[in-house]
Design a protein around this motif. Sequence first.
Motif, mmCIF file in Angstrom:
data_model
loop_
_atom_site.group_PDB
_atom_site.id
_atom_site.type_symbol
_atom_site.label_atom_id
_atom_site.label_comp_id
_atom_site.label_asym_id
_atom_site.label_seq_id
_atom_site.Cartn_x
_atom_site.Cartn_y
_atom_site.Cartn_z
ATOM 1 N N GLY A 78 0.793 -1.222 0.000
ATOM 2 C CA GLY A 78 0.000 0.000 0.000
ATOM 3 C C GLY A 78 0.820 1.264 0.000
ATOM 4 O O GLY A 78 0.765 2.073 -0.929
ATOM 5 N N LEU A 79 1.629 1.423 1.020
ATOM 6 C CA LEU A 79 2.342 2.682 1.177
ATOM 7 C C LEU A 79 3.480 2.846 0.175
ATOM 8 O O LEU A 79 3.796 3.960 -0.221
ATOM 9 C CB LEU A 79 2.846 2.819 2.617
ATOM 10 N N SER A 80 4.067 1.747 -0.295
ATOM 11 C CA SER A 80 5.129 1.888 -1.289
ATOM 12 C C SER A 80 4.546 2.388 -2.612
ATOM 13 O O SER A 80 5.154 3.224 -3.288
ATOM 14 C CB SER A 80 5.857 0.564 -1.489
ATOM 15 N N GLN A 81 3.366 1.901 -2.979
ATOM 16 C CA GLN A 81 2.705 2.397 -4.192
ATOM 17 C C GLN A 81 2.291 3.850 -4.030
ATOM 18 O O GLN A 81 2.416 4.653 -4.950
ATOM 19 C CB GLN A 81 1.478 1.540 -4.513
ATOM 20 N N LEU A 82 1.806 4.175 -2.865
ATOM 21 C CA LEU A 82 1.411 5.551 -2.583
ATOM 22 C C LEU A 82 2.620 6.487 -2.642
ATOM 23 O O LEU A 82 2.540 7.594 -3.171
ATOM 24 C CB LEU A 82 0.751 5.614 -1.203
ATOM 25 N N ASN A 83 3.733 6.030 -2.110
ATOM 26 C CA ASN A 83 4.958 6.819 -2.145
ATOM 27 C C ASN A 83 5.380 7.105 -3.584
ATOM 28 O O ASN A 83 5.755 8.225 -3.925
ATOM 29 C CB ASN A 83 6.063 6.083 -1.390
ATOM 30 N N TYR A 84 5.294 6.097 -4.442
ATOM 31 C CA TYR A 84 5.625 6.292 -5.849
ATOM 32 C C TYR A 84 4.663 7.286 -6.502
ATOM 33 O O TYR A 84 5.070 8.175 -7.243
ATOM 34 C CB TYR A 84 5.580 4.952 -6.594
ATOM 35 N N PHE A 85 3.375 7.142 -6.222
ATOM 36 C CA PHE A 85 2.373 8.031 -6.796
ATOM 37 C C PHE A 85 2.640 9.487 -6.436
ATOM 38 O O PHE A 85 2.442 10.380 -7.253
ATOM 39 C CB PHE A 85 0.976 7.607 -6.326
#
Length: 170
Positions: A16-23
């Motif tokens: 979750g948060l790794s994808q959010l960080n990329y976004f």
Amino acid sequence: MPVFYRGKLALLKTYGLSQLNYFTYLESPSHEAITRLENVIDWFMFSNDREYDPSKPTKITMSKKRSIRSIDHSGLNLWDLNARFRAQKAWMFEGFLHEVKNNRVVKVSFAQSWMDQLNQDKPNDFVRLCSSGWEKLTQPYDISREAVPKPAMEPDKRGRYLSSKCTSKG
């Protein structure tokens, strides 16, 4: 920390948060979007419900202040999303300034565009957000006592961690 919290934390941070960080390198979420994300995170971490229902409040078993503390200080080491996104923008602007200082602007895809926008005093919203985040972090500011997380347990004279409420004298 119970085992199920560790598993949920691993899932949350990995997927979750790794994808959010990329976004957030591409787009900056609004305050409303961050609030909704935090509600979903709270549901995932603390609810037993199988499906997320935004109209149904989640019973949170840990305060936000405590959940962002490190695991060593009885927290979950969750991210404060607002602070993380601001710090990320400041870090990006710091990288841009590093490229400018070392005369490598033409070698970095976005740097020349940012340089032109700043020289013309017409930065777009993203550049303005990054530069203002950097300016806020480089200026001295007063930290309130409440902003700094306090350990839930204090060490005794021997350095052991015992809850101050559980210790007895005598």
